[in-house]
Design a protein around this motif. Structure first.
Motif, PDB file in Angstrom:
ATOM      1  N   ILE A 146       0.900  -1.315  -0.094  1.00 17.32           N
ATOM      2  CA  ILE A 146      -0.150   0.161  -0.154  1.00 17.32           C
ATOM      3  C   ILE A 146       1.037   1.230   0.015  1.00 17.32           C
ATOM      4  N   ASP A 147       2.001   1.124   0.802  1.00 22.90           N
ATOM      5  CA  ASP A 147       2.851   2.080   0.597  1.00 22.90           C
ATOM      6  C   ASP A 147       3.423   2.378  -0.642  1.00 22.90           C
ATOM      7  N   GLY A 148       3.786   1.249  -1.310  1.00 23.31           N
ATOM      8  CA  GLY A 148       4.390   1.618  -2.727  1.00 23.31           C
ATOM      9  C   GLY A 148       3.323   2.225  -3.576  1.00 23.31           C
ATOM     10  N   ILE A 152       4.534   6.410  -5.518  1.00 20.89           N
ATOM     11  CA  ILE A 152       4.323   6.955  -6.629  1.00 20.89           C
ATOM     12  C   ILE A 152       3.478   8.303  -6.863  1.00 20.89           C
ATOM     13  N   TYR A 153       2.544   8.394  -5.935  1.00 24.01           N
ATOM     14  CA  TYR A 153       1.818   9.612  -5.900  1.00 24.01           C
ATOM     15  C   TYR A 153       2.917  10.913  -5.223  1.00 24.01           C
ATOM     16  N   ASN A 173       0.488   8.529   8.212  1.00 31.80           N
ATOM     17  CA  ASN A 173       0.793   7.107   7.953  1.00 31.80           C
ATOM     18  C   ASN A 173       1.509   6.629   9.324  1.00 31.80           C
ATOM     19  N   ASN A 174       2.472   7.336   9.679  1.00 29.49           N
ATOM     20  CA  ASN A 174       3.401   6.774  10.819  1.00 29.49           C
ATOM     21  C   ASN A 174       2.640   6.935  12.101  1.00 29.49           C
ATOM     22  N   THR A 203      -3.123   2.422   4.857  1.00 30.13           N
ATOM     23  CA  THR A 203      -3.913   2.531   3.975  1.00 30.13           C
ATOM     24  C   THR A 203      -4.670   4.261   4.286  1.00 30.13           C
ATOM     25  N   LEU A 204      -4.596   4.851   5.470  1.00 24.63           N
ATOM     26  CA  LEU A 204      -4.972   6.044   5.754  1.00 24.63           C
ATOM     27  C   LEU A 204      -4.092   7.021   5.000  1.00 24.63           C
ATOM     28  N   GLY A 205      -2.793   7.010   5.358  1.00 31.23           N
ATOM     29  CA  GLY A 205      -1.613   7.894   5.112  1.00 31.23           C
ATOM     30  C   GLY A 205      -1.320   7.666   3.516  1.00 31.23           C
ATOM     31  N   SER A 206      -0.949   6.578   3.233  1.00 29.69           N
ATOM     32  CA  SER A 206      -0.170   6.333   1.814  1.00 29.69           C
ATOM     33  C   SER A 206      -1.248   6.365   0.716  1.00 29.69           C
ATOM     34  N   LEU A 207      -2.427   5.691   0.943  1.00 29.76           N
ATOM     35  CA  LEU A 207      -3.393   5.597   0.003  1.00 29.76           C
ATOM     36  C   LEU A 207      -4.419   6.761  -0.205  1.00 29.76           C
ATOM     37  N   LEU A 208      -5.257   6.495   0.847  1.00 28.89           N
ATOM     38  CA  LEU A 208      -6.696   7.619   1.069  1.00 28.89           C
ATOM     39  C   LEU A 208      -6.037   9.016   0.874  1.00 28.89           C
TER      40      LEU A 208
END
Length: 452
Positions: A146-148, A152-153, A173-174, A203-208
């Motif tokens: 998910i962080d990956g 890229i964003y 995230n952290n 999921t919260l910090g890296s994706l959403l």
């Protein structure tokens, strides 16, 4: 709050064909590449990330056990090479793509597909470790995949010098990961359940958050918009893979090579010994996160300096960053020698209080690690990606030989020295590579597209 400036607000510090190199060098001396606000945001995000990631290790050490720390460290060590290999180094390729050859959505689609493949590969690895270690490895693999995608964003934000967005993503995230892991550890005293906090935080910090922030960069948003992807998607994706593959292979091999001491230590002495090593080593890993932030901030400007032909300015900037990291490393060694045992007792408890000598050895790696971050960024700026793969293969051999020799004879202490020796050898190799890259002119077609 620091205003997030657009790339057009950035003062030009590079030489053009009509400018002599001396003004460019003078500006390099006066300030770090990029804007002061962007550097501050990047360092804030990475400092917050360093503190919270250290907090996770401290949490497991204080309220768990060395075995729990070892299982968590094994999960990180087992999944990192897979995730980095699948990542294909696309963030570096994106940030250094000064000519805009590929659209952002092409990078995003390729990275997302690669992360699905990476999770499948991690599942195979987890299955070989049984239900205990395997569950932890799988959960950490999902979190890192998910962080990956979020990474890229962040590459796009970095390309546009929107470091505030990257910092916010990292902190969210952290902090979420640390808080959730603390709650789950107190409720369950089980490392597998505790590791689910990492998945939720990612999921919260890296994706959403990153998806939401990226939408603000669309038409009408605060910055320019990536071009729509041109036709021929599969063929272009194949071309992008061929360009990025050497970077991905190099990153995966570097991660695997760097973790060889941990693999061999766990195999020889068990997860408890790996836990002790991870706790002590993490005191130095925190500085790596800060080095990474400075290197990420410097990379876009390094790329521009090289494409403009300002090789002397690039060399000067890189040299000063490397010398600064070596000086910081020397200070870390002195600090560890003077107060290592006391610091470990206060932070982690009596279980780790007698490992000050281990901390002093590992502190020696700080300067080499920082030098490698800056040298890797400088080499990436030249887009000589294939050479990094050759260096990674060389260092894998060095790491295996050194680790087998030292860990077999000296255990924990041998693992620490193996890490230091390998990093020192790699730093010397990267200096040679960088000097060779500067001796090779930039691709004229790339330079022409950049100036246009």
């Amino acid at each position: 709050m620091v205003r997030s400036q657009s790339p057009t607000d950035e003062p030009a510090i590079v030489a053009t064909t009509a400018q002599p190199l001396r003004p460019a060098l003078r500006r390099v001396r006066l300030r770090l590449p990029g804007q002061t606000g962007n550097v501050a945001w990047n360092l804030l995000g990475l400092f917050g990330s360093a503190v919270t990631q250290w907090g996770i290790i401290a949490l497991l050490a204080r309220f768990g056990s060395p075995t729990m720390v070892g299982q968590y460290a094994l999960g990180l060590a087992a999944t990192a090479p897979v995730i980095l290999l699948a990542s294909l180094g696309l963030r570096v390729v994106l940030v250094t793509d000064t000519s805009g050859r590929f659209a952002f959505r092409e990078y995003l689609r390729l990275r997302t597909a690669a992360m699905v493949v990476a999770v499948t590969a991690v599942g195979v690895i987890a299955a070989t470790r049984g239900s205990g270690d395997g569950t932890v490895i799988m959960l950490i693999g999902i979190a890192k995949a998910i962080d990956g995608v979020g990474d890229i964003y962040c590459g796009r934000f970095q390309q546009l010098l929107r470091m505030r967005l990257i910092a916010t993503s990292m902190i969210m995230n952290n902090v979420a990961t640390l808080l959730l892991m603390a709650v789950l550890l107190s409720l369950t005293q089980d490392i597998a359940w505790t590791a689910t906090g990492s998945v939720a935080g990612s999921t919260l910090g890296s994706l959403l958050y990153c998806r939401w922030a990226a939408r603000r960069l669309e038409p009408g948003g605060p910055s320019r918009t990536p071009r729509p992807a041109p036709p021929g998607g599969i063929r272009r994706a194949g071309t992008l893979v061929r360009i990025a593959l050497p970077v991905g292979l190099a990153s995966g091999l570097n991660s695997f090579s760097g973790n060889v001491p941990r693999y061999l230590l766990e195999h020889r002495s068990g997860t408890g010994a790996l836990g002790i090593f991870a706790v002590v080593a993490y005191a130095t890993v925190v500085t790596n996160i800060l080095f990474a932030g400075i290197a990420q901030t410097a990379l876009p400007k390094m790329s521009e300096l090289y494409s403009r032909g300002a090789l002397r300015a690039l060399s000067t900037l890189t040299s000063r960053l490397v010398l600064g990291s070596l000086a910081l490393g020397a200070g870390a060694v002195v600090g560890a020698l003077l107060g290592g045992d006391t610091a470990l007792r206060l932070v982690y408890g009596n279980t780790y209080a007698q490992q000050g000598h281990l901390l002093a050895i590992l502190a020696t790696s700080v300067g080499f690690s920082g030098a490698l971050f800056f040298l890797n960024s400088a080499i990436s700026a030249t887009r000589k990606f294939g050479r990094q793969l050759a260096a990674s293969l060389t260092m894998l051999v060095v790491n295996v030989v050194v680790s087998l020799t030292l860990i077999s004879a000296h255990g924990l202490t041998g693992a620490a020295w193996a890490l230091v020796v390998a990093l020192g050898c790699e730093a010397v190799l990267k200096v040679v590579m960088f000097r060779h890259a500067l001796a090779t002119p930039a691709d004229p077609s790339t330079t022409a597209r950049h100036r246009a």
